[in-house]
Design an enzyme around this catalytic site. Sequence first.
Site, PDB file in Angstrom:
ATOM      1  N   THR A   3       1.450   6.417   7.679  1.00  0.00           N
ATOM      2  CA  THR A   3       0.408   5.564   7.099  1.00  0.00           C
ATOM      3  C   THR A   3       0.780   4.091   7.255  1.00  0.00           C
ATOM      4  O   THR A   3      -0.063   3.236   7.476  1.00  0.00           O
ATOM      5  CB  THR A   3       0.227   5.872   5.589  1.00  0.00           C
ATOM      6  N   SER A  49       8.336  -0.011   1.502  1.00  0.00           N
ATOM      7  CA  SER A  49       7.378  -0.339   0.452  1.00  0.00           C
ATOM      8  C   SER A  49       7.867   0.040  -0.939  1.00  0.00           C
ATOM      9  O   SER A  49       8.880  -0.449  -1.395  1.00  0.00           O
ATOM     10  CB  SER A  49       6.044   0.321   0.780  1.00  0.00           C
ATOM     11  N   HIS A  50       7.180   0.974  -1.575  1.00  0.00           N
ATOM     12  CA  HIS A  50       7.463   1.315  -2.982  1.00  0.00           C
ATOM     13  C   HIS A  50       8.483   2.442  -3.092  1.00  0.00           C
ATOM     14  O   HIS A  50       8.776   2.875  -4.200  1.00  0.00           O
ATOM     15  CB  HIS A  50       6.163   1.716  -3.659  1.00  0.00           C
ATOM     16  N   LYS A  59       8.074  -1.568  10.001  1.00  0.00           N
ATOM     17  CA  LYS A  59       6.635  -1.682  10.282  1.00  0.00           C
ATOM     18  C   LYS A  59       6.445  -2.750  11.353  1.00  0.00           C
ATOM     19  O   LYS A  59       7.168  -3.744  11.384  1.00  0.00           O
ATOM     20  CB  LYS A  59       5.867  -2.140   9.032  1.00  0.00           C
ATOM     21  N   ASP A  87       5.392  -4.419  -5.764  1.00  0.00           N
ATOM     22  CA  ASP A  87       6.287  -3.363  -5.274  1.00  0.00           C
ATOM     23  C   ASP A  87       7.396  -3.919  -4.376  1.00  0.00           C
ATOM     24  O   ASP A  87       7.556  -5.137  -4.246  1.00  0.00           O
ATOM     25  CB  ASP A  87       5.476  -2.308  -4.523  1.00  0.00           C
ATOM     26  N   ASP A 132       7.949  -4.450  -1.201  1.00  0.00           N
ATOM     27  CA  ASP A 132       7.689  -5.461  -0.174  1.00  0.00           C
ATOM     28  C   ASP A 132       6.572  -6.427  -0.557  1.00  0.00           C
ATOM     29  O   ASP A 132       6.116  -7.207   0.280  1.00  0.00           O
ATOM     30  CB  ASP A 132       7.376  -4.789   1.168  1.00  0.00           C
ATOM     31  N   ASP A 144       3.342  -6.131  -1.432  1.00  0.00           N
ATOM     32  CA  ASP A 144       1.918  -6.060  -1.105  1.00  0.00           C
ATOM     33  C   ASP A 144       1.082  -5.379  -2.198  1.00  0.00           C
ATOM     34  O   ASP A 144      -0.132  -5.529  -2.228  1.00  0.00           O
ATOM     35  CB  ASP A 144       1.683  -5.404   0.272  1.00  0.00           C
ATOM     36  N   ARG A 145       1.734  -4.637  -3.096  1.00  0.00           N
ATOM     37  CA  ARG A 145       0.955  -3.963  -4.147  1.00  0.00           C
ATOM     38  C   ARG A 145       0.937  -4.776  -5.438  1.00  0.00           C
ATOM     39  O   ARG A 145       1.777  -5.642  -5.645  1.00  0.00           O
ATOM     40  CB  ARG A 145       1.573  -2.608  -4.472  1.00  0.00           C
ATOM     41  N   GLU A 182      -7.485  -0.794  -1.906  1.00  0.00           N
ATOM     42  CA  GLU A 182      -7.195   0.632  -1.983  1.00  0.00           C
ATOM     43  C   GLU A 182      -6.832   0.992  -3.419  1.00  0.00           C
ATOM     44  O   GLU A 182      -6.295   0.156  -4.158  1.00  0.00           O
ATOM     45  CB  GLU A 182      -6.007   0.983  -1.092  1.00  0.00           C
ATOM     46  N   GLU A 183      -7.071   2.265  -3.749  1.00  0.00           N
ATOM     47  CA  GLU A 183      -6.763   2.724  -5.099  1.00  0.00           C
ATOM     48  C   GLU A 183      -5.267   2.665  -5.397  1.00  0.00           C
ATOM     49  O   GLU A 183      -4.868   2.649  -6.546  1.00  0.00           O
ATOM     50  CB  GLU A 183      -7.280   4.150  -5.311  1.00  0.00           C
ATOM     51  N   SER A 184      -4.444   2.645  -4.344  1.00  0.00           N
ATOM     52  CA  SER A 184      -2.999   2.690  -4.494  1.00  0.00           C
ATOM     53  C   SER A 184      -2.431   1.303  -4.821  1.00  0.00           C
ATOM     54  O   SER A 184      -1.419   0.909  -4.282  1.00  0.00           O
ATOM     55  CB  SER A 184      -2.383   3.237  -3.219  1.00  0.00           C
ATOM     56  N   LYS A 240      -2.395  -6.139   2.401  1.00  0.00           N
ATOM     57  CA  LYS A 240      -2.691  -6.297   0.986  1.00  0.00           C
ATOM     58  C   LYS A 240      -1.663  -7.263   0.419  1.00  0.00           C
ATOM     59  O   LYS A 240      -0.585  -7.436   0.987  1.00  0.00           O
ATOM     60  CB  LYS A 240      -2.672  -4.958   0.274  1.00  0.00           C
ATOM     61  N   ARG A 287      -2.022  14.424  -2.588  1.00  0.00           N
ATOM     62  CA  ARG A 287      -2.697  13.505  -3.502  1.00  0.00           C
ATOM     63  C   ARG A 287      -4.091  14.046  -3.779  1.00  0.00           C
ATOM     64  O   ARG A 287      -4.823  14.400  -2.852  1.00  0.00           O
ATOM     65  CB  ARG A 287      -2.803  12.119  -2.893  1.00  0.00           C
TER      66      ARG A 287
END
Length: 542
Positions: A18, A113-114, A126, A278, A280, A282-283, A364-366, A377, A497
């Site tokens: 992803t 990420s997280h 990435k 998070d 990195d 982005d969240r 996104e919902e995440s 993001k 999920r």
Amino acid sequence: MNIRTVKTTAFDDQAPGTSGLRRRTRRFMQPGYLENFVQSIFDAMAPHERGTLVLGGDGRFHNLEAARVIVCMAAANGFSRVVVGKDALLSTPAASALIRALGADGGIVLSASHNPGGADADFGVKFNNASGAPAPAATTRRIEECSRRIDRYLVVDDPGIDLRRLATFRLGTTRVDVVDPVDGYEQLMQRCFDFDRLRRGFADGRLSVCFDAMHAVTGPYARRILEDTLGAAQGSVVNATPLPDFGGAHPDPNLAHAAALVRHMRTDDAPLLGAASDGDGDRNLLLGRGFFVGPSDSLAVLAAHARRIPQFAAGLTGVARSMPTSRAVGLVAAALEIPCFETPTGWKYFGNLLDAGSINLCGEESFGTGGDHVREKDGLWTVLAWLTLLEAANQPVDALVKDHWRRFGRHVYCRHDYEGLDADSARTMMSALVESLPALPGTRVEGRVIEGAGEFHYHDPVDGTDSGAEGVQVFLAGGERIVYRLSGTGTRGATLRVYLEQFRETRREVDALRANAPLGRVASTLAGIARFTGRRRPTLRT
Ligand code: G1P
Ligand code: ZN
């Protein structure tokens, strides 16, 4: 400078998921593993794209060492310039911003990420393209192909590169600039928002914030921007020092992993806004006093009030949400008479729409929201956007969201994760579910009528690419929806999920987790989750 051609053999597990290639750290530390993947990225680029490369990471274990290897490989592969964040740090949105500001050919972000960090946790790589966006599907496919064929990589010997101080040096014909990771990002935020107004809000006490950086990369960004520049009280940013293992915690800003912040936001000392980001950067997690803003609602509220944000003063051109994200933003788009695109999970699908100007806000919902200022993001940007709305509305967080629900109705939304499943059982379950879909419409499950069911397919309207099946949707009478998909970011077994959504026009306050519990049971029965995976309950509810 001696360019060495090192013989190597392909690894069979380097297909990006992803969000880049995410694996156990020890896998990445295996000889040749990082090198193969990085060389595959370079091989997938056209020779004329080997101009400027941006490089940085989220500070997790192995970040600095991996960055040094990549600098040496970029030099061997003939890049003219590599721009690296000091200490090899760059948040994901800051890397995207830097690529765009420099007109670079792309960038590499070292992050999982997280996911937790450490020798026994996770690492990731990435690749972002020249517009600063996560490599689109066509590019990741090319990278994967290169990784299957690879038999050599190029590297120069490390002359003792020091990425821990600002400097410019040459490695053969390659110029390497070690830059401040925050400077460029802060300048961009100044253009997106009205910093004077925010500064006044903090100065006169109408604005206050607690930002939990979770010992991850946003610490230095949030300290500088929120405390030093905007004048939020000293100590507003907590856990601000990036640590290789994120202090042993899980740098995932949700109700479960940011529990300390959630508790603080229930106390009498709670500021106006509580937020976390998070690994990195982005969240984002957003909390009011004793109140949780669901990410799907956050996106809808931002869309509804977009004109209050200087970046969107001219209005929104369109919005987008990933398929599993609640449909709340769609109602706002309809009211604004702008398009709302529905994309597969993963930010890479927003890139083309942003580049084409078809949208300028998406989410996104995440726990991800972003605008057209970068192609990722952006956690801290979202916090600044919310501070902007709160200052303009002069309302607490919960009042702003509840006003939104009164106007548009409420999508009561949550997600159930079944983590660490046996991968074969999870895949078998999904295949059985897909096979059962054609027969579902018109049938009943636990007293509910199924109105429609199908796999989600996406046709990119900009580059015409078709993506394969990206999850299953089941629509129930009364506006309920269940979405199933397997995670593409995990490093162990499989994670299922299950996304649960129902629409309510009433004003009655409901707890989304509790209100969706019955729908969660329906979802479990319908897919036979217990039968296939042996799990009666999810491991995480957010
Ligand atoms: C998860 C999220 C997805 C997000 C991605 C990268 O992917 O669900 O929305 O884009 O992380 O942050 P998943 O593990 O579900 O494939
Ligand atoms: Zn992230």
